[in-house]
Design a protein around this motif. Structure first.
Motif, mmCIF file in Angstrom:
data_model
loop_
_atom_site.group_PDB
_atom_site.id
_atom_site.type_symbol
_atom_site.label_atom_id
_atom_site.label_comp_id
_atom_site.label_asym_id
_atom_site.label_seq_id
_atom_site.Cartn_x
_atom_site.Cartn_y
_atom_site.Cartn_z
ATOM 1 N N TRP A 52 0.833 -1.212 0.000
ATOM 2 C CA TRP A 52 0.000 0.000 0.000
ATOM 3 C C TRP A 52 0.865 1.258 0.000
ATOM 4 O O TRP A 52 0.487 2.284 -0.568
ATOM 5 C CB TRP A 52 -0.928 -0.035 1.218
ATOM 6 N N GLU A 53 2.041 1.183 0.615
ATOM 7 C CA GLU A 53 2.944 2.334 0.661
ATOM 8 C C GLU A 53 3.451 2.720 -0.723
ATOM 9 O O GLU A 53 3.878 3.867 -0.929
ATOM 10 C CB GLU A 53 4.139 2.022 1.567
ATOM 11 N N MET A 54 3.434 1.780 -1.668
ATOM 12 C CA MET A 54 3.913 2.040 -3.028
ATOM 13 C C MET A 54 2.921 2.833 -3.868
ATOM 14 O O MET A 54 3.248 3.291 -4.961
ATOM 15 C CB MET A 54 4.214 0.718 -3.731
ATOM 16 N N VAL A 65 2.532 4.451 -13.567
ATOM 17 C CA VAL A 65 3.207 3.255 -13.060
ATOM 18 C C VAL A 65 4.591 3.180 -13.682
ATOM 19 O O VAL A 65 4.724 3.093 -14.903
ATOM 20 C CB VAL A 65 2.405 1.985 -13.390
ATOM 21 N N ARG A 66 5.594 3.239 -12.856
ATOM 22 C CA ARG A 66 6.969 3.196 -13.358
ATOM 23 C C ARG A 66 7.388 1.759 -13.653
ATOM 24 O O ARG A 66 7.234 0.876 -12.818
ATOM 25 C CB ARG A 66 7.935 3.787 -12.322
ATOM 26 N N GLU A 67 7.932 1.522 -14.840
ATOM 27 C CA GLU A 67 8.400 0.183 -15.187
ATOM 28 C C GLU A 67 9.621 -0.167 -14.341
ATOM 29 O O GLU A 67 10.485 0.659 -14.100
ATOM 30 C CB GLU A 67 8.762 0.111 -16.673
ATOM 31 N N LYS A 68 9.634 -1.401 -13.874
ATOM 32 C CA LYS A 68 10.787 -1.884 -13.107
ATOM 33 C C LYS A 68 11.847 -2.422 -14.079
ATOM 34 O O LYS A 68 11.585 -2.641 -15.258
ATOM 35 C CB LYS A 68 10.356 -2.998 -12.154
ATOM 36 N N ASN A 69 13.031 -2.628 -13.561
ATOM 37 C CA ASN A 69 14.107 -3.185 -14.392
ATOM 38 C C ASN A 69 13.976 -4.703 -14.463
ATOM 39 O O ASN A 69 14.791 -5.459 -13.938
ATOM 40 C CB ASN A 69 15.479 -2.789 -13.807
ATOM 41 N N GLU A 70 12.875 -5.131 -15.072
ATOM 42 C CA GLU A 70 12.601 -6.555 -15.202
ATOM 43 C C GLU A 70 12.978 -7.014 -16.619
ATOM 44 O O GLU A 70 12.773 -6.298 -17.595
ATOM 45 C CB GLU A 70 11.114 -6.847 -14.968
ATOM 46 N N SER A 71 13.490 -8.229 -16.714
ATOM 47 C CA SER A 71 13.785 -8.792 -18.026
ATOM 48 C C SER A 71 12.539 -9.392 -18.662
ATOM 49 O O SER A 71 12.561 -9.786 -19.823
ATOM 50 C CB SER A 71 14.870 -9.873 -17.896
ATOM 51 N N PHE A 90 -0.578 -3.657 -6.471
ATOM 52 C CA PHE A 90 0.470 -4.588 -6.890
ATOM 53 C C PHE A 90 1.041 -4.194 -8.250
ATOM 54 O O PHE A 90 2.207 -4.472 -8.537
ATOM 55 C CB PHE A 90 -0.085 -6.012 -6.925
ATOM 56 N N VAL A 91 0.219 -3.570 -9.081
ATOM 57 C CA VAL A 91 0.719 -3.031 -10.351
ATOM 58 C C VAL A 91 1.799 -1.996 -10.079
ATOM 59 O O VAL A 91 2.865 -1.996 -10.718
ATOM 60 C CB VAL A 91 -0.445 -2.420 -11.163
ATOM 61 N N TYR A 92 1.565 -1.113 -9.101
ATOM 62 C CA TYR A 92 2.579 -0.118 -8.734
ATOM 63 C C TYR A 92 3.819 -0.783 -8.146
ATOM 64 O O TYR A 92 4.956 -0.418 -8.486
ATOM 65 C CB TYR A 92 2.004 0.880 -7.726
ATOM 66 N N ALA A 93 3.609 -1.742 -7.277
ATOM 67 C CA ALA A 93 4.745 -2.372 -6.589
ATOM 68 C C ALA A 93 5.654 -3.122 -7.547
ATOM 69 O O ALA A 93 6.868 -3.191 -7.329
ATOM 70 C CB ALA A 93 4.224 -3.319 -5.504
ATOM 71 N N HIS A 94 5.083 -3.679 -8.625
ATOM 72 C CA HIS A 94 5.865 -4.530 -9.529
ATOM 73 C C HIS A 94 6.010 -3.959 -10.938
ATOM 74 O O HIS A 94 6.623 -4.609 -11.791
ATOM 75 C CB HIS A 94 5.237 -5.924 -9.607
ATOM 76 N N GLY A 95 5.474 -2.770 -11.189
ATOM 77 C CA GLY A 95 5.553 -2.220 -12.535
ATOM 78 C C GLY A 95 4.885 -3.130 -13.550
ATOM 79 O O GLY A 95 5.389 -3.327 -14.667
ATOM 80 N N ALA A 96 3.746 -3.692 -13.190
ATOM 81 C CA ALA A 96 3.103 -4.719 -14.009
ATOM 82 C C ALA A 96 2.480 -4.140 -15.274
ATOM 83 O O ALA A 96 1.929 -3.039 -15.279
ATOM 84 C CB ALA A 96 2.037 -5.453 -13.201
ATOM 85 N N LYS A 97 2.550 -4.925 -16.326
ATOM 86 C CA LYS A 97 1.969 -4.545 -17.612
ATOM 87 C C LYS A 97 0.556 -5.073 -17.770
ATOM 88 O O LYS A 97 -0.258 -4.506 -18.520
ATOM 89 C CB LYS A 97 2.844 -5.088 -18.741
ATOM 90 N N LEU A 104 -3.432 5.412 -15.921
ATOM 91 C CA LEU A 104 -3.000 6.272 -17.027
ATOM 92 C C LEU A 104 -2.413 5.437 -18.162
ATOM 93 O O LEU A 104 -1.348 5.742 -18.695
ATOM 94 C CB LEU A 104 -1.996 7.323 -16.541
ATOM 95 N N ASP A 105 -3.100 4.353 -18.491
ATOM 96 C CA ASP A 105 -2.755 3.467 -19.607
ATOM 97 C C ASP A 105 -1.449 2.707 -19.396
ATOM 98 O O ASP A 105 -0.823 2.247 -20.346
ATOM 99 C CB ASP A 105 -2.696 4.251 -20.924
ATOM 100 N N SER A 106 -1.038 2.556 -18.138
ATOM 101 C CA SER A 106 0.197 1.818 -17.862
ATOM 102 C C SER A 106 -0.024 0.319 -17.773
ATOM 103 O O SER A 106 0.915 -0.464 -17.904
ATOM 104 C CB SER A 106 0.816 2.302 -16.542
#
Length: 458
Positions: free
Chosen positions: A35-37, A127-133, A233-240, A284-286
């Protein structure tokens, strides 16, 4: 005319959202750190919309004709109204209420909100994308066949799954078992897993309110609410993506006095598009909502899970869990879902004992009244036609099989027609575009394996 008003107060807490009404608080609590994210503006958007989505139908069984909120007008109010009204005629049938009585009552409800404009996401809510492969997908995870097969497909296709179990407190015998198995999956597969404590789930069946008769009102917006509840969880993980496992049969409806009556409106192809719009707006379409099983049916998914992904078969839990589970199994052996899964196992050539059943439901009285009697239940009777037909062709013996032959078969199409129908892909619009070809290839492999044949077991 004197209006009886229900007052709903809601607030943001350190862990999520608290909804207060009739002197009680119902908490929606996220895991520590999740929730903090969430940006503060997004928390306010979620407060207004999740609160309204969980409560706007309550006067239909609590009585009254108005709700007064301490929150502002929800940005997505019109979505929730349409979702609810298109589910209510099915609820009228389930609750044995007069045709259109719930629809009329919802239409006539008045709502009062705190003064001021609706809260909408702004540039702080990207939603910021994480550095995920890998692309990340959030899976509302129930341990049902759709959840497990979606999880397995993500692993096969190279998508990183994040599993979120949102408890249903009206099914009190599920959480202890599921939380234990969720931890097993985390350790075995190394994927993130989470649990949401969902006090607002007590509104379903009217369980939170003494002296209220059991009602289906409220279940029909479950996945729409879940889509919004996944956003932290979308925010926490940068989910698509957020993935739901709605099969093709969810589009079925019956006609009643000239009205379409949907049995699973929130899981139709059309409403999946609407849930996608909701998540688009709120992120916002993330992030996008997509379906994993839109062009196939429940027997196909059942077969695919146990044939292609047998290592996950033992986790399969599709019981309503309102009654105690039997022994160490994940089945109460007494509900509609248990009976449905049992006949599907028989139809696919699976020994039900291999997925936890310890009783032969096909020899137990009163288990298929929803299909061979007059008792109400959701789910496609057409899928059960195929399952019983397949079990009969495989030589399964049961009083229910005999009853099926007498009551259902004379009105059914021939076996070859059913084989053709259940071994071809249906139209699809909501598969994740980037992975569509890979998903279709998996489906084609499994459909060509003859879903009515026996499933090998390692």
């Amino acid at each position: 005319m004197l209006r009886k008003t229900l007052t709903v107060d809601a607030k943001i807490t350190d862990f999520g959202i608290s909804i207060e009404l009739l002197g009680k608080s119902f908490e929606i609590e996220y895991p520590k750190g999740i929730w903090e994210m969430v940006p503060s503006k997004e928390k306010q958007v979620l407060l207004e919309n999740i609160t309204f989505a969980n409560t706007h139908y309550l006067p239909l069984f609590l009585g009254g004709n108005k709700i007064s909120y301490n929150t502002r007008f929800p940005l997505l109010e019109s979505y929730f109204f349409r979702n609810q009204v298109c589910d209510l005629m099915d609820c009228e049938t389930a609750d044995d209420k007069p045709h259109l009585s719930y629809v009329k009552k919802l239409y006539n409800l008045d709502y009062e909100f705190r003064e001021g404009p609706s809260t909408a996401p702004d540039e702080t809510c990207v939603v910021r994308e994480k550095n995920e492969s890998q692309d990340v997908a959030i899976l509302p995870f129930t341990f049902g066949k759709e959840s497990l097969a979606s999880f397995a497909m993500c692993l096969e296709l190279g998508i990183k799954p994040v599993l979120v179990y949102c408890e249903e407190p009206v099914q009190p015998f599920e959480s202890e078992y599921k939380l234990k198995r969720l931890e097993e999956i985390r350790k075995k597969y190394g994927v993130p897993v989470y649990h949401i404590k969902n006090g607002a789930g007590l509104f379903r069946y009217g369980k939170a309110f003494p002296n209220v008769e059991r009602t289906e009102v409220g279940w029909g917006s479950q996945t729409t609410i879940l889509a919004m509840m996944m956003i932290p969880f979308v925010y926490a993980h940068g989910a698509k993506y957020i993935f739901f496992g709605s099969e093709y049969a969810n589009n079925e409806y019956e006609m009643k006095r000239g009205w379409k009556v949907f049995h699973s409106y929130d899981q139709t192809t059309f409403w999946t598009n609407q849930q996608d719009s909701i998540v688009q707006i709120l992120t916002l379409d993330s992030c996008r909502v997509r379906s994993t099983f839109e062009p196939i049916d429940e027997p196909n998914i059942f077969y695919m899970l146990h044939h292609r992904y047998p290592e996950l078969s033992g986790y399969h839990f599709s019981c309503f869990a309102e009654n105690s589970l039997v022994g160490d199994s994940q089945w109460c052996h007494n509900c509609y879902k248990c009976s449905r899964m049992f006949i599907l196992a028989k139809a696919c050539g699976i020994d039900p004992a291999r997925i936890g059943f310890v009783e032969d439901i096909l020899q137990k009285e009163g288990m298929f009244d929803h299909y061979l009697g007059s008792k109400y239940a959701t789910g496609s009777a057409f899928d059960l036609d195929f399952a019983f037909y397949s079990a009969m062709k495989k030589g399964v013996k049961s009083p229910y099989i005999e009853k099926f032959e007498k009551l259902r078969m004379p009105e059914m199409k021939p076996w070859d027609w059913h084989i053709d129908y259940f071994t071809k892909l249906k139209p699809n619009y909501n598969l994740p575009e980037k992975y569509r070809d890979g998903i279709i290839k998996i489906f084609e492999d499994e459909l060509s394996a003859q879903i009515y044949g026996p499933v090998p077991w390692p």
